[in-house]
Design a protein around this motif. Structure first.
Motif, PDB file in Angstrom:
ATOM      1  N   ASP A  78       3.760  -3.524   3.451  1.00 45.75           N
ATOM      2  CA  ASP A  78       4.351  -4.503   2.529  1.00 45.75           C
ATOM      3  C   ASP A  78       4.424  -5.822   3.293  1.00 45.75           C
ATOM      4  O   ASP A  78       5.346  -6.047   4.083  1.00 45.75           O
ATOM      5  CB  ASP A  78       5.734  -4.057   2.056  1.00 45.75           C
ATOM      6  CG  ASP A  78       6.298  -4.984   0.973  1.00 45.75           C
ATOM      7  OD1 ASP A  78       5.737  -6.083   0.779  1.00 45.75           O
ATOM      8  OD2 ASP A  78       7.303  -4.607   0.332  1.00 45.75           O
ATOM      9  N   THR A 105       0.847  -1.196   0.000  1.00 46.18           N
ATOM     10  CA  THR A 105       0.000   0.000   0.000  1.00 46.18           C
ATOM     11  C   THR A 105       0.882   1.246   0.000  1.00 46.18           C
ATOM     12  O   THR A 105       2.020   1.225   0.486  1.00 46.18           O
ATOM     13  CB  THR A 105      -0.920   0.027   1.242  1.00 46.18           C
ATOM     14  OG1 THR A 105      -0.114   0.099   2.436  1.00 46.18           O
ATOM     15  CG2 THR A 105      -1.769  -1.247   1.304  1.00 46.18           C
ATOM     16  N   ARG A 106       0.318   2.326  -0.546  1.00 47.16           N
ATOM     17  CA  ARG A 106       1.062   3.584  -0.654  1.00 47.16           C
ATOM     18  C   ARG A 106       0.362   4.719   0.087  1.00 47.16           C
ATOM     19  O   ARG A 106       0.730   5.882  -0.077  1.00 47.16           O
ATOM     20  CB  ARG A 106       1.219   3.969  -2.137  1.00 47.16           C
ATOM     21  CG  ARG A 106       1.894   2.910  -3.001  1.00 47.16           C
ATOM     22  CD  ARG A 106       3.309   2.616  -2.563  1.00 47.16           C
ATOM     23  NE  ARG A 106       3.970   1.656  -3.443  1.00 47.16           N
ATOM     24  CZ  ARG A 106       5.178   1.139  -3.206  1.00 47.16           C
ATOM     25  NH1 ARG A 106       5.832   1.490  -2.109  1.00 47.16           N
ATOM     26  NH2 ARG A 106       5.710   0.272  -4.053  1.00 47.16           N
ATOM     27  N   ASP A 107      -0.646   4.406   0.908  1.00 41.23           N
ATOM     28  CA  ASP A 107      -1.356   5.475   1.615  1.00 41.23           C
ATOM     29  C   ASP A 107      -0.575   5.870   2.865  1.00 41.23           C
ATOM     30  O   ASP A 107       0.609   5.567   3.009  1.00 41.23           O
ATOM     31  CB  ASP A 107      -2.777   5.015   1.970  1.00 41.23           C
ATOM     32  CG  ASP A 107      -2.766   3.721   2.779  1.00 41.23           C
ATOM     33  OD1 ASP A 107      -1.668   3.294   3.195  1.00 41.23           O
ATOM     34  OD2 ASP A 107      -3.841   3.137   2.983  1.00 41.23           O
ATOM     35  N   GLU A 108      -1.281   6.559   3.789  1.00 39.09           N
ATOM     36  CA  GLU A 108      -0.589   7.047   4.981  1.00 39.09           C
ATOM     37  C   GLU A 108      -0.105   5.899   5.878  1.00 39.09           C
ATOM     38  O   GLU A 108       0.813   6.069   6.665  1.00 39.09           O
ATOM     39  CB  GLU A 108      -1.512   7.989   5.776  1.00 39.09           C
ATOM     40  CG  GLU A 108      -2.760   7.327   6.377  1.00 39.09           C
ATOM     41  CD  GLU A 108      -3.887   7.219   5.372  1.00 39.09           C
ATOM     42  OE1 GLU A 108      -5.003   6.882   5.798  1.00 39.09           O
ATOM     43  OE2 GLU A 108      -3.648   7.498   4.169  1.00 39.09           O
ATOM     44  N   HIS A 109      -0.758   4.732   5.739  1.00 41.56           N
ATOM     45  CA  HIS A 109      -0.329   3.549   6.492  1.00 41.56           C
ATOM     46  C   HIS A 109       0.338   2.588   5.509  1.00 41.56           C
ATOM     47  O   HIS A 109      -0.276   1.652   5.012  1.00 41.56           O
ATOM     48  CB  HIS A 109      -1.517   2.875   7.179  1.00 41.56           C
ATOM     49  CG  HIS A 109      -2.230   3.756   8.151  1.00 41.56           C
ATOM     50  ND1 HIS A 109      -1.699   4.106   9.383  1.00 41.56           N
ATOM     51  CD2 HIS A 109      -3.437   4.388   8.085  1.00 41.56           C
ATOM     52  CE1 HIS A 109      -2.540   4.892  10.032  1.00 41.56           C
ATOM     53  NE2 HIS A 109      -3.607   5.078   9.265  1.00 41.56           N
ATOM     54  N   LYS A 110       1.607   2.836   5.206  1.00 39.10           N
ATOM     55  CA  LYS A 110       2.301   2.012   4.231  1.00 39.10           C
ATOM     56  C   LYS A 110       2.445   0.585   4.740  1.00 39.10           C
ATOM     57  O   LYS A 110       2.673   0.352   5.915  1.00 39.10           O
ATOM     58  CB  LYS A 110       3.669   2.612   3.914  1.00 39.10           C
ATOM     59  CG  LYS A 110       3.590   3.952   3.188  1.00 39.10           C
ATOM     60  CD  LYS A 110       4.966   4.456   2.808  1.00 39.10           C
ATOM     61  CE  LYS A 110       4.861   5.776   2.045  1.00 39.10           C
ATOM     62  NZ  LYS A 110       6.199   6.287   1.638  1.00 39.10           N
ATOM     63  N   GLU A 169      -3.996  -3.461  -4.850  1.00 39.96           N
ATOM     64  CA  GLU A 169      -2.869  -3.422  -3.923  1.00 39.96           C
ATOM     65  C   GLU A 169      -2.224  -4.800  -3.749  1.00 39.96           C
ATOM     66  O   GLU A 169      -1.227  -4.928  -3.045  1.00 39.96           O
ATOM     67  CB  GLU A 169      -3.338  -2.897  -2.560  1.00 39.96           C
ATOM     68  CG  GLU A 169      -3.787  -1.440  -2.608  1.00 39.96           C
ATOM     69  CD  GLU A 169      -4.429  -0.990  -1.304  1.00 39.96           C
ATOM     70  OE1 GLU A 169      -4.136   0.136  -0.860  1.00 39.96           O
ATOM     71  OE2 GLU A 169      -5.224  -1.766  -0.730  1.00 39.96           O
TER      72      GLU A 169
END
Length: 265
Positions: free
Chosen positions: A111, A104-109, A136
């Protein structure tokens, strides 16, 4: 007529069987005449030739023996098993456990790898609680497991990510200096171990093991008439991205002619 005899002071009646025998002589032929006997019907049919169908044409001659050198390779895919069939037989099933990698690339990254549960819906973000989206999902991993206890099987890999096998094509779980192993390239690359530290013990990818098995089939049946063909038959629930990666494994094993089929429920 029955005759009466005396034996030891007791009177014994001698039964006259003539009447009963006369009845049997008449009854038995009647039963035989009225009985229905099973008949054996022979229907002349001819199985489909190759992969087609001949249901619209009547065939009355005895079908000739199929002497063609067909491989008829088929990969049957479910949500937890891959089974290869060829030459009318089946190899031991390949059991696997499925994991999805989400980025994910939002505020809560994020992997991470999340185990896939068939029918369980999309997983939730461990921090925000929202459902992750299919966009995602970065990659699908299939790890080979033991069928009895579902423990993930591990195998040695080169630093280039190549699975190691022995001369029989079996996964190698340990190496030491002086060992001769084979990297899963096409053709297989012979490797003499000099430094065991150059190899890593990792979960065995089901894609790699599938490619390994397909290569062994290719090596054994090199002269098959359909030696470049494979049918991939999958259940409806199998994710398409996973089928694509299985197709890639088939191509790498030199089965470029791929047909897609659907398993009936």
């Amino acid at each position: 007529m029955a005759n009466k005899l005396k034996v030891g002071g007791a009177e014994v009646t001698d039964v006259d069987l003539k009447v009963f025998m006369n009845l049997m002589v008449v009854l038995i032929p009647m039963l035989i005449v009225s009985a229905e006997f099973a008949t054996v019907a022979i229907i002349d049919i001819k199985l489909p030739e190759q992969r087609g169908s001949q249901t619209k044409s009547a065939v009355t001659e005895q079908p000739s023996e199929d002497k063609s050198n067909k491989l008829l390779l088929t990969a049957i895919i479910t949500d937890s098993v891959v089974t290869l069939g060829a030459k009318g037989g089946f190899m031991p099933s390949l059991f696997y456990q499925e994991f999805h990698r989400y980025i994910t690339r939002d505020e809560h990254k994020l992997d991470t790898l999340i185990e896939y549960v068939p029918g369980g819906g999309m997983p939730k973000h461990p921090y925000s609680g929202r459902e992750l989206t299919i966009h995602e999902r970065f990659e699908i991993y299939l790890y080979t497991v033991e069928p009895e206890n579902r423990n993930i099987i591990k195998c040695m890999y080169t630093r280039f990510g190549e699975m190691l096998t022995d001369a029989e094509g079996l996964p190698v779980r340990d190496v030491k200096a002086g060992d001769t192993v084979f990297a899963l390239t096409n053709p297989r690359r012979r490797v003499v171990v000099t430094n065991p530290g150059e190899f890593d013990l990792k979960p065995l990818s089901a894609y790699d093991e599938l490619k390994n098995r397909l290569m062994k089939i290719k090596e054994r049946y090199q002269d098959a008439d359909d030696g470049e063909d494979i049918i991939i038959a999958a259940e409806n629930e199998v994710i398409y991205d996973k089928i694509v990666q299985i197709m890639d494994a088939a191509r790498q094993a030199e089965f470029p002619n791929i047909s897609i089929a659907k398993l009936r429920g």
